[in-house]
Each structure stands twice: as structure tokens, then as C-alpha cells.
Design a protein around this motif. Structure first.
Motif, PDB file in Angstrom:
ATOM      1  N   GLY B 140       0.579  -1.328   0.522  1.00  0.00           N
ATOM      2  CA  GLY B 140      -0.322  -0.175  -0.300  1.00  0.00           C
ATOM      3  C   GLY B 140       0.969   0.907   0.026  1.00  0.00           C
ATOM      4  O   GLY B 140       0.707   2.464  -0.691  1.00  0.00           O
ATOM      5  N   PHE B 141       1.979   0.691   1.116  1.00  0.00           N
ATOM      6  CA  PHE B 141       2.311   2.537   0.792  1.00  0.00           C
ATOM      7  C   PHE B 141       3.169   2.636  -0.420  1.00  0.00           C
ATOM      8  O   PHE B 141       3.552   3.820  -0.740  1.00  0.00           O
ATOM      9  CB  PHE B 141       4.130   2.327   2.148  1.00  0.00           C
ATOM     10  CG  PHE B 141       4.842   3.174   2.538  1.00  0.00           C
ATOM     11  CD1 PHE B 141       4.945   4.167   2.868  1.00  0.00           C
ATOM     12  CD2 PHE B 141       6.023   3.405   1.031  1.00  0.00           C
ATOM     13  CE1 PHE B 141       5.531   5.319   2.818  1.00  0.00           C
ATOM     14  CE2 PHE B 141       6.848   4.447   1.564  1.00  0.00           C
ATOM     15  CZ  PHE B 141       7.057   4.779   2.563  1.00  0.00           C
ATOM     16  N   ALA B 143       3.017   1.541  -3.744  1.00  0.00           N
ATOM     17  CA  ALA B 143       1.648   2.279  -4.416  1.00  0.00           C
ATOM     18  C   ALA B 143       0.894   3.370  -4.144  1.00  0.00           C
ATOM     19  O   ALA B 143       0.641   4.084  -5.208  1.00  0.00           O
ATOM     20  CB  ALA B 143       0.241   1.142  -4.249  1.00  0.00           C
ATOM     21  N   LEU B 144       0.498   3.589  -3.294  1.00  0.00           N
ATOM     22  CA  LEU B 144       0.596   5.648  -2.966  1.00  0.00           C
ATOM     23  C   LEU B 144       1.107   6.271  -3.476  1.00  0.00           C
ATOM     24  O   LEU B 144       1.457   6.910  -4.200  1.00  0.00           O
ATOM     25  CB  LEU B 144      -0.364   5.582  -1.390  1.00  0.00           C
ATOM     26  CG  LEU B 144      -0.528   6.703  -1.335  1.00  0.00           C
ATOM     27  CD1 LEU B 144      -1.556   7.269  -1.657  1.00  0.00           C
ATOM     28  CD2 LEU B 144      -0.690   7.326   0.472  1.00  0.00           C
ATOM     29  N   ALA B 147       1.277   6.638  -7.395  1.00  0.00           N
ATOM     30  CA  ALA B 147       0.199   6.900  -7.955  1.00  0.00           C
ATOM     31  C   ALA B 147       0.282   8.708  -7.634  1.00  0.00           C
ATOM     32  O   ALA B 147      -0.297   8.977  -8.624  1.00  0.00           O
ATOM     33  CB  ALA B 147      -0.443   6.275  -7.301  1.00  0.00           C
ATOM     34  N   ILE B 148       1.270   9.220  -7.227  1.00  0.00           N
ATOM     35  CA  ILE B 148       1.318  10.384  -7.205  1.00  0.00           C
ATOM     36  C   ILE B 148       2.375  11.404  -7.799  1.00  0.00           C
ATOM     37  O   ILE B 148       3.573  10.267  -7.885  1.00  0.00           O
ATOM     38  CB  ILE B 148       1.753  10.975  -5.532  1.00  0.00           C
ATOM     39  CG1 ILE B 148      -0.056  10.157  -4.779  1.00  0.00           C
ATOM     40  CG2 ILE B 148       1.179  12.450  -5.282  1.00  0.00           C
ATOM     41  CD1 ILE B 148       0.349  10.401  -3.123  1.00  0.00           C
ATOM     42  N   ASP B 149       1.867  12.064  -8.825  1.00  0.00           N
ATOM     43  CA  ASP B 149       3.224  12.330  -9.316  1.00  0.00           C
ATOM     44  C   ASP B 149       3.472  13.623  -9.353  1.00  0.00           C
ATOM     45  O   ASP B 149       4.570  13.342  -9.620  1.00  0.00           O
ATOM     46  CB  ASP B 149       2.523  13.611 -11.084  1.00  0.00           C
ATOM     47  CG  ASP B 149       1.899  11.928 -11.340  1.00  0.00           C
ATOM     48  OD1 ASP B 149       2.091  11.085 -11.754  1.00  0.00           O
ATOM     49  OD2 ASP B 149       1.073  12.233 -12.266  1.00  0.00           O
ATOM     50  N   ASP B 150       3.450  14.060  -8.215  1.00  0.00           N
ATOM     51  CA  ASP B 150       3.940  15.341  -7.392  1.00  0.00           C
ATOM     52  C   ASP B 150       4.639  14.331  -7.074  1.00  0.00           C
ATOM     53  O   ASP B 150       3.948  14.172  -5.997  1.00  0.00           O
ATOM     54  CB  ASP B 150       2.606  16.080  -7.158  1.00  0.00           C
ATOM     55  CG  ASP B 150       3.854  17.702  -5.997  1.00  0.00           C
ATOM     56  OD1 ASP B 150       4.907  18.190  -6.680  1.00  0.00           O
ATOM     57  OD2 ASP B 150       3.404  17.811  -5.257  1.00  0.00           O
ATOM     58  N   PRO B 151       5.822  14.253  -6.548  1.00  0.00           N
ATOM     59  CA  PRO B 151       7.254  14.318  -5.636  1.00  0.00           C
ATOM     60  C   PRO B 151       7.088  14.447  -3.677  1.00  0.00           C
ATOM     61  O   PRO B 151       7.288  13.824  -3.268  1.00  0.00           O
ATOM     62  CB  PRO B 151       8.425  14.399  -5.903  1.00  0.00           C
ATOM     63  CG  PRO B 151       8.490  15.576  -6.856  1.00  0.00           C
ATOM     64  CD  PRO B 151       6.969  15.685  -7.612  1.00  0.00           C
ATOM     65  N   ARG B 153       4.429  16.041  -2.841  1.00  0.00           N
ATOM     66  CA  ARG B 153       2.604  15.041  -2.043  1.00  0.00           C
ATOM     67  C   ARG B 153       3.032  14.013  -1.516  1.00  0.00           C
ATOM     68  O   ARG B 153       2.729  13.534  -1.228  1.00  0.00           O
ATOM     69  CB  ARG B 153       2.005  15.739  -3.062  1.00  0.00           C
ATOM     70  CG  ARG B 153       0.606  14.424  -2.904  1.00  0.00           C
ATOM     71  CD  ARG B 153      -0.306  15.292  -3.301  1.00  0.00           C
ATOM     72  NE  ARG B 153      -1.783  14.342  -2.838  1.00  0.00           N
ATOM     73  CZ  ARG B 153      -2.771  13.876  -3.746  1.00  0.00           C
ATOM     74  NH1 ARG B 153      -3.011  14.433  -5.353  1.00  0.00           N
ATOM     75  NH2 ARG B 153      -4.202  13.252  -3.492  1.00  0.00           N
ATOM     76  N   ALA B 157       2.394  12.088   1.624  1.00  0.00           N
ATOM     77  CA  ALA B 157       1.118  11.532   1.873  1.00  0.00           C
ATOM     78  C   ALA B 157       1.349   9.515   2.763  1.00  0.00           C
ATOM     79  O   ALA B 157       1.242   8.846   2.870  1.00  0.00           O
ATOM     80  CB  ALA B 157       0.881  11.219   0.694  1.00  0.00           C
TER      81      ALA B 157
END
Lengths: 222, 249, 229
Positions: B140-141, B143-144, B147-151, B153, B157
Motif C-alpha cells: 500500500g505504501f 502503491a500510494l 500513484a502520486i506524480d508530484d514528488p 505530495r 502522503a
């Protein structure tokens, strides 16, 4: 403090009442998933009775998770979420209000439906009541923990699948104690231990989850 | 004294990480050679389990490391959130793949060990189940994060997720224990208890050497991973450009 | 000269790994208007969102009344009204319901008459009881702008407030802004439209410019503040 929560709950309930089909979708998803199990494992009454609690609980996890993606997404898309982040109230209270509304819309109907589904699986009397009680304590935890996942995946591609990956492992303790309590009471053992542990988890989630979701929202809205 | 704050900037940490990675890498290889030799030739045959128990020397360190790395990861994530330091978040995310790898190894060797011991590749034993859930948390860590493009964020997150996870790990662990004692199959419990009681001193030493080999490996690998993250994230910075020019020349 | 209420010190913001601006400092006092200029992608919106507390700056601080805004979020938010690209309205709710929610959360108790008066001022007298989704773009924008009149916030941050408004509404909004500034309020806004803004103490901030006299320090994005008086 209470008025903030109340204001948010009323707002989200009003919105839900103007989109009634969404509420029904979650409930029907719950019913369908539960009904699939006898079709999959065969109509053996003894086996089904033994599985009942686990099946209803797993279906409740999935149903509550399914509705999670919309918890913040609509507010995010129309810009009301960022406005809510700038009102002079703690964001965690706003989140708490939204989570409470989410539970009333998607958790409470599951609790109310569960005795019917339990009957289909041959549960009776005390077991049905226990199933309802565990869902009543457990489903708010699902909404609270789920809010963290929904906030973290806000606006991401494939957010729906991702949210399940993040949130389902966190649901495991609730599943264990919830289904365990029903099994224990069916076996004639007391379920007080299970219930008080679930109560403790609910309290912990109530304190920590809104705060964590608020932090996640601040990260995601940026 | 070692000045921590000097090394919290990526530019000054980059060369240090390079030296440390090499050092830890060498130490890990040496320990691994010693540890493997001890595992196979020095440690005596177990009177109950025969030769098969030797897989423990990789299974147990891997399981320990998988949990330890998650805790360390959460500490880095917390530091990153509190002091808003980019390097801590980078460290957290470069630890995750190694942690997931150890979790996977622990599960895999657990299955290999379980077949001769329990007669099944998989049993829903409390430890194996917890380990499986830990693997889910690692996945999960990662994958999250991906999934986020902005490094920025992505780092914040996934850091928050690691913190939520680390609060949940003990709760999950105890609930799985509870679940296991309620639904216990009688054959399961004997094995682990048996081996710990009968563990000779040399076995314990072997286990310790192997654990440190794994630990140093984890440090070396994640440091070299954080080096490439630094280069990627700081590719606009003056010092990275100078470094690249130097390399080309 | 009055004490500055809002102070920006050495602010640096990044998007992704790209630096938008750095070392940005300026201050704003009561009764002044700041017009932020700059081409697309120069970080205007990011700056406004950073001041509003929606974006965490990479470096630097934003002070309100001499204290960092992050440390007094509730107090600062009480003085702040930010209107961005989104309307911030629920389309299923009526204009009244929308405005009422925010008023409640801001701790202000408003009644139907006040809401009606605010909407009437923006030419939406008949829209109080209509769900926002049936309104046109310009009308939606006006409902959002009606919050300016209802919440007595001191600092208005308006990101492209003139978009979708017709000429009459632009005039109206300019009037509202002027009245607010004359009343001791503060306004920070961006706009691409040619509107004659002149109210109180007018300041201009240019983002993403490359001043000709500064050729050192590489290609650092820069900013400049001018105060024509």
C-alpha cells in the motif's frame, strides 16, 4: 464545536437526500455480495451458518469501502473542500462531521439490513442481535479509517482501487473482533471481550482518524 | 561530534551516503559469508527437525528485519513531517522496497519451512498471517507513493500512511494473535516453541550474525537507493550539474 | 504610516521539483490592494493559495498581525476570504443553503434577508431558492461573490474574480472591492482582464519576470514589488 459537526452532518445529509440512488447502491451491493456466497459454496445449511458472520462482515467492509471514494471527491472537484479548509474551525471537526454523515448514509443501512441477511444464513435469536451490535460498533470504525484512505488518494488516477489497498489491511482488527463476537456467542461463549475491544478501537479511531484525515486532506488539496 | 543538521541537506548527504553504502555493503558481505558458513557447517543438526530447520537462519532474520524496517521507515516519515526535511522522506521511501523484499522472503521461507514441519505450504499461523498483512502495508505504501506524480505530495502522503500503519501494526498483531488462539489448530504451536527452547548457543550466534548481515545489507541498499532519488529530485540543483559534468569529463 | 498587517518574508514555493519563486518579500497594510501580475505558470495562483494556507511553502513565512498564520489558523481564517478558480458551491444546494453553510461555519449568524440582500446586490434576487446547478456560469460566480458581502472578512484573496462576469457585474464587483478597501480592508487579486482597478493604496507585484539589470545568480525566477504613488 458540536455546531460545526452538526452543520456538516446536515449539509451532507441534505446533499445525499438529493442523490438518493447513491445510498441504495451501497445497500444493494451489500445484499448482492452476501447472496453470492451460497451460490459459490453451495446451499449446505450447516456450512452457511458457520460462515454467516464472516460473510456479512466481509461484505460490510467491501460495501463501506465502495462508497468511500466519494466521501471527499465531490467536494474536492467543485472547490467546496478548499473552502471548508479555510473556515475558522478545526478541519478535524469538519472531517468528523463528514464521516458521521457518511456512516449514516452508508453504514447504518447495513446495520439495519444485517438481521435479514443473517436469517438467510440460518442465524437466529441472540446471534442476530450480536451481528447487529457488532456492526453498529464496527461500521463507524470503517468510515473513520476509510476517511484517511479517501483523503490520501484524493484526485488520483485509479483512486478507488488504491483506496482498497490502503484501507483493507487497516480494517482487519475490526473484522476479526466483529465476526469473532458473533461466532463466540453462537458457540455459547461470552462475547464481552470482543465487544469491549471493539469499543476501544472505536474510541481510538474517533480520536485519531479525523486528525489523520485532516492532515491527509491538507497534503492532497495542495 | 557528528553534526546531524549538516547532513540533513541532500547535497552534503549524497557523498556521505556513498561512502556509508560501500562500507555497509562490504560488512554485510563478510558477515553473510561467515553466517552462511556457520548455518551450514557449524550449527549442529536439530534433534527434532533434522537439517530442515537451517532455513530458520534466513527466515527469522528476514522476519525481524521486515518489522524493524517498517518502524524505522515510520520514524523517518515522522521526522519528515515534523521538520519538513526532504531527506527524511526520501529515506522512508527508499527503505520500503527493502522492507517489502524481506517480508516476502520471510513468507517464502516460512512456506518452505512449513511444508516439512506442518505438512502444508501455508497455515494460518499468527506470525505468518501478521507477516502477510505487513506485506499488504508495504505494498500500500509503495502503491500510494507511485500513484502520486508530484514528488512532494507523494513523500508527505506516503509518510502519513506509514505513521497510520505503524499505529495500527500492534493492534493488527494482537488481533491476529487473539483470532489465532480462538481458532487454533493443535499442531501449529509446537514447532516455534520447540526450537526456541532447544536452541543451542551456537545456533543463537549464527542467527545473530545472519541478522546483522541482513541489517547491513538493508542499510547499504537503501542508502544507494536514496542516492539515486537525490539525483533525480535535485536534478536542477547546481551541485548535481557540477557532479554530472565531472563524471563526463 | 500604518503597521503592516500581512507580511510575507522570503517566501519560496515549488511545484513538483520546479521552483516557482523564491525570496519573495512584501507587506500589506490595512486599506491597500495588491494586484499580482505574471504570465501563466509564474506561480500567481500558488502564491495566493500559499497566503490562504492551502499550499505549504517550501521556505519563508507568512505573518498576520506579526504572527505566523500557521500558528493561529482559526484566527487568521476568520479574517480571510479566498475565492479561487472553483466556485466553491454545491450545485445541488440553493444559493441560500450554500451561503448559509459557510456563514454557520464562520460563526456568523445570518438570516434569509441578509442573504437575499447580498444576492440582490449582485443582481440575483430571484435566485435565492433555486439550486445553483440551474444558474449560468456568470450567475454561479455571482453567488460565490455574494460571500464577500456576507462574511465580514478583512483580507480578500481573489483569483481571477472577473472571469465569466458581464460588464455590469465587473463594474459592480469593482465597486464592492473599492468600498472594502476604503473601509480599511485588504484585497489581493489576479486578473488577466483589462479592468481599471484603482483603490486605496495600490501595489503591484510582478511574478516570473527577468529584470534586465539582474544578470547574476543564474536563472532564478524573480519577483518585484512596485508602489506607484
Amino acid at each position: 464545536m458540536l455546531s460545526t459537526v452538526k452543520c456538516m452532518v446536515m449539509r451532507d445529509l441534505t446533499l445525499a437526500m438529493r442523490h438518493r440512488s447513491d445510498v441504495l447502491t451501497t445497500v444493494f451491493f451489500f445484499i448482492i455480495v452476501v447472496s453470492l456466497f451460497p451460490l459459490g459454496v453451495g446451499p449446505d445449511a450447516a456450512l452457511l451458518k458457520e460462515m454467516a458472520a464472516g460473510v456479512v462482515w466481509v461484505a460490510a467492509l467491501l460495501a463501506s469501502m465502495l462508497s468511500l471514494t466519494r466521501l471527499f471527491a465531490d467536494d474536492y472537484n467543485d472547490g467546496t473542500l478548499e473552502q471548508l479548509m479555510m473556515v475558522p474551525q478545526p478541519l478535524s471537526l469538519i472531517v468528523l462531521g463528514k464521516v458521521l454523515a457518511h456512516w449514516i448514509i452508508s453504514g447504518l443501512p447495513l446495520v439495519l439490513m444485517s438481521p435479514l441477511l443473517g436469517l438467510q444464513f440460518g442465524l437466529e435469536g441472540d446471534e442476530l442481535i450480536m451481528l447487529m451490535v457488532t456492526l453498529l460498533i464496527g461500521t463507524p470504525v470503517l468510515s473513520l479509517l476509510g476517511a484517511i484512505g479517501a483523503a490520501l488518494t484524493l484526485g488520483l488516477r485509479g483512486g478507488g482501487v488504491l483506496v482498497s489497498l490502503l484501507v483493507l489491511p487497516l480494517y482487519i482488527p475490526v473484522l476479526i473482533f466483529g465476526a469473532g463476537a458473533v461466532t463466540a456467542s453462537a458457540a455459547g461463549m461470552g462475547a464481552d471481550g470482543h465487544l469491549s475491544l471493539m469499543g476501544a478501537i472505536l474510541l481510538l479511531a474517533l480520536v485519531l482518524a479525523p486528525w489523520a484525515s485532516a492532515a491527509a486532506l491538507r497534503i492532497s488539496v495542495e | 561530534m557528528f553534526n546531524l543538521f549538516k547532513y540533513s541537506s541532500p547535497a552534503s548527504f549524497y557523498p556521505l551516503a556513498g561512502r556509508l553504502a560501500v562500507g555497509f555493503g562490504i560488512a554485510s558481505v563478510i558477515l553473510l559469508v561467515i553466517g552462511l558458513y556457520m548455518s551450514f557447517f557449524v550449527a549442529p543438526t536439530d534433534y527434532k527437525q533434522g537439517e530442515g530447520y537451517r532455513i530458520m537462519f534466513i527466515h527469522v532474520p528476514a522476519a525481524w528485519m521486515s518489522m524493524w524496517i517498517y518502524v524505522v521507515m515510520a520514524c523517518f516519515a515522522a521526522a519528515g513531517m515534523i521538520w519538513n526535511t526532504r531527506l527524511s522522506s526520501m529515506m522512508a521511501s527508499s527503505l520500503a522496497p527493502t522492507g517489502a523484499m524481506f517480508t516476502f522472503v520471510a513468507l517464502w521461507t516460512g512456506a518452505l519451512w512449513g511444508k516439512p514441519m506442518w505438512g502444508a505450504w501455508w497455515v494460518w499461523d499468527a506470525r505468518l498471517t501478521s507477516e502477510l498483512i505487513l506485506l499488504f502495508l508495504y505494498v500500500g505504501f509503495m502503491a500510494l507513493e507511485s500513484a502520486i506524480d508530484d514528488p512532494r505530495r507523494a513523500a508527505r502522503a506516503s509518510g502519513l500512511l506509514a505513521l497510520v500503519g505503524v499505529i495500527n501494526v500492534p493492534i493488527i498483531y494482537y488481533s491476529v494473535q487473539w483470532w489465532n488462539t480462538l481458532h487454533q489448530g493443535s499442531s501449529i504451536k509446537v514447532v516455534d516453541g520447540g526450537i526456541e527452547a532447544s536452541m543451542s548457543e551456537i545456533m543463537l550466534w549464527t542467527l545473530l550474525v545472519m541478522t546483522f548481515a541482513c541489517w547491513f545489507y538493508a542499510v547499504a541498499v537503501s542508502l544507494s537507493r536514496v542516492r539515486s532519488t537525490i539525483l533525480e529530485r535535485e536534478s536542477d540543483a547546481v551541485w548535481v550539474k557540477a557532479l554530472l559534468k565531472e563524471r563526463k569529463a | 504610516m500604518d503597521k503592516a498587517l500581512l507580511e510575507i518574508n522570503e517566501l519560496e514555493c515549488v511545484r513538483g521539483d520546479k521552483q516557482l519563486f523564491s525570496d519573495l518579500s512584501f507587506s500589506l497594510q490595512a486599506g491597500s490592494l495588491l494586484h499580482v501580475h505574471g504570465p501563466n505558470g509564474s506561480g500567481k495562483t500558488t502564491l495566493l493559495r500559499a497566503i490562504a494556507g492551502l499550499v505549504l511553502p517550501e521556505n519563508g513565512e507568512i505573518c498576520w498581525n506579526g504572527e505566523t498564520t500557521g500558528k493561529q489558523k482559526d484566527d487568521f481564517n476568520r479574517e480571510l476570504l479566498y475565492l479561487g478558480h472553483h466556485y466553491g458551491l454545491k450545485f445541488e444546494l440553493t444559493g441560500y443553503e450554500n451561503l448559509k453553510v459557510f456563514a454557520n461555519l464562520s460563526g456568523a449568524d445570518i438570516n434569509e434577508h441578509e442573504v437575499e440582500a447580498a444576492l440582490t446586490k449582485f443582481g440575483l434576487a430571484h435566485c435565492v431558492e433555486l439550486p445553483v446547478k440551474v444558474l449560468s456560469q456568470g450567475q454561479k460566480r455571482r453567488v460565490a461573490l455574494a460571500r464577500l458581502l456576507l462574511q465580514r472578512s478583512k483580507l480578500w484573496i481573489l483569483d481571477e474574480p472577473f472571469v465569466a462576469l458581464d460588464a455590469a457585474a465587473v463594474e459592480l464587483l469593482l465597486g464592492v472591492i473599492k468600498a472594502h478597501v476604503a473601509d480599511g480592508g485588504m484585497v489581493i487579486l489576479t486578473t488577466h482582464q483589462e479592468v481599471a482597478i484603482d483603490a486605496g493604496q495600490l501595489q503591484h507585484l510582478h511574478l516570473g519576470q527577468q529584470p534586465l539589470d539582474r544578470q547574476q545568480a543564474g536563472s532564478m525566477p524573480s519577483a518585484s514589488v512596485t508602489e506607484p504613488h
